[in-house]
Enzyme design. Structure first.
Site, PDB file in Angstrom:
ATOM      1  N   SER A 133       0.864  -1.133   0.011  1.00  0.00           N
ATOM      2  CA  SER A 133      -0.132  -0.049   0.019  1.00  0.00           C
ATOM      3  C   SER A 133       0.932   1.100   0.087  1.00  0.00           C
ATOM      4  CB  SER A 133      -1.046  -0.090   1.437  1.00  0.00           C
ATOM      5  OG  SER A 133      -1.414   1.245   1.599  1.00  0.00           O
ATOM      6  N   TYR A 139      -2.128  -1.756  10.799  1.00  0.00           N
ATOM      7  CA  TYR A 139      -2.458  -2.037   9.362  1.00  0.00           C
ATOM      8  C   TYR A 139      -1.215  -1.680   8.577  1.00  0.00           C
ATOM      9  CZ  TYR A 139      -4.002  -1.934   4.462  1.00  0.00           C
ATOM     10  OH  TYR A 139      -3.902  -2.038   3.357  1.00  0.00           O
ATOM     11  N   LYS A 191       2.098  -3.976   6.560  1.00  0.00           N
ATOM     12  CA  LYS A 191       2.616  -3.789   4.703  1.00  0.00           C
ATOM     13  C   LYS A 191       4.020  -3.573   4.951  1.00  0.00           C
ATOM     14  CE  LYS A 191      -1.570  -4.619   3.364  1.00  0.00           C
ATOM     15  NZ  LYS A 191      -1.942  -6.175   2.652  1.00  0.00           N
TER      16      LYS A 191
END
Ligand code: NAD
Ligand code: UDP
Length: 339
Positions: free
Chosen positions: A124, A148, A152
């Protein structure tokens, strides 16, 4: 190629399955159905007119994944399976670290054991943090503001270390910008549970009358009109980017931004949605949302240079397809990810 698509029943995964099938690849879809509906598998088959192999399974389970790799010849893996709600990740960090990191490690291990040399990972743009725009793949990554985002960044580091130790392994780290829109058929798309966190589904639900007003989070950013700027990319373009990444994947680590390279402000997106669909989207300006950055858009030139891929669909198409999906879904009174 026989492509294992984890999380293939979800939003980006389902569109990528269609793109892979249309490009002549075969797919094996696995998903634990935690954030999607089983029906999406039928919809993928319906759009591509090909039968899809599907297993309901959790890819953090090493034993089940081992059986899968033993029973199927797999040429490449596209790993979408993951949890993605930023706010939830702050409340339940362990859930996110376990699900998103263990799944990546289990799948990478299986690839090494069974000689699978192509691994495409859903990363991302959040890994850039508050860098200077446009974001380039060579930039130093900055800390993200939530677990989150950390999953990544950590997954990227884990996969990079695995390649260092196994130089024949090929990994493509795809940093997505803001995926929006839906397949033109209106059969698959994104339908978040509850009140949407993301802008485009929120706008579509306001237009539909399900929500009263859009709340615009701040109009005092250093941007064109003070509202946040993002690089919205049509999910079908994004799906096609995965096919290009997989087809071109060689040994080593390859990092690509998948975005359009165009920044659009919240107010610009609202205006584009209203004009594309001839509908009003009432809004009000409220305080900034904690953790948001002013601007996030890609330098998308590396993917064009090395993969021959660029996003083709413009913001009007994104708004039109989002609205078409929202209308179709509401009409069928279905309230989960894919109808
Ligand atoms: P999604 O929730 O629609 O799809 C993810 C799918 O993975 C879901 O169908 C879910 O049921 C499945 N899943 C989750 N954990 C699993 C597990 N342990 N085992 C098997 N299946 C599991 O989300 P999406 O928007 O399609 O995102 C796909 C990937 O792209 C995710 O990794 C996400 O973090 C990443 N990503 C998404 C965005 C975005 O804005 N949508 C942006 C950047 C990156
Ligand atoms: N945004 C907004 N109202 C909303 C949702 C989002 O004003 O209800 C803004 C948000 O502040 C950001 C942009 O829209 O500037 C995109 O937000 P989204 O959550 O879709 O993506 P992300 O911030 O994760 O890039």
């Amino acid at each position: 190629m026989n492509v294992l698509v984890t999380g293939g029943a979800g939003y980006i995964g389902s569109h990528t399955c269609v793109a892979l099938l249309e490009a002549g690849h075969s797919v094996i879809v696995v998903d634990n159905l935690s954030n999607c509906k089983r029906e999406s598998i039928e919809k993928i088959s319906q759009i591509a007119d090909v039968k899809v192999t599907f297993y309901e399974m959790d890819v953090t389970d090493a034993q089940t994944v081992d059986v899968l790799f033993r029973n199927h010849h797999i040429d490449g893996v596209i790993h979408f399976a993951g949890l993605k709600a930023v706010g939830e990740s702050v409340e339940k960090p362990l859930l996110y670290y376990v699900n998103n990191l263990v799944s990546t490690m289990v799948l990478a291990e299986a690839c090494l054991q069974y000689g699978v040399k192509r691994f495409v990972f859903s990363s991302s743009a959040t890994v850039y943090g508050d860098n200077k725009v446009p974001f380039e793949e060579t930039m130093n990554l900055l800390p993200t503001t939530n677990p989150y985002g950390e999953t990544k960044a950590m997954s990227e580091r884990i996969l990079t270390d695995i390649v260092k130790a196994n130089p024949k392994f090929g990994v493509s780290l795809l940093r997505y910008f803001n995926p929006v829109g839906a397949h033109e058929s209106g059969l698959i798309g994104e339908a978040p549970n509850g009140i949407p966190n993301n802008l485009m589904p929120y706008v579509a639900q306001v237009a539909k009358g399900k929500l009263k007003k859009l709340k615009i989070f701040g109009n005092d950013y250093p941007t064109v009109d003070g509202t946040g700027v993002r690089d919205y990319i049509h999910v079908v373009d994004l799906a096609e980017g995965h096919v290009a990444a997989l087809d071109n994947l060689t040994a080593g680590v390859h990092i690509y931004n998948l975005g359009t390279g165009q920044g659009t402000s919240v107010l610009e997106l609202v205006k584009a949605f209203e004009e594309a669909n001839d509908i009003k989207v009432p809004y009000e300006i409220v305080d900034r949302r904690p953790g948001d950055i002013a601007s996030c858009y890609a330098d998308a030139s590396k993917a064009e240079r090395e993969l021959g891929w660029t996003a083709k669909r413009d913001i009007v198409t994104m708004c039109r397809d989002s609205w078409w999906f929202e209308k179709k879904m509401s009409d069928q009174s279905v309230s989960s990810t894919v109808v």
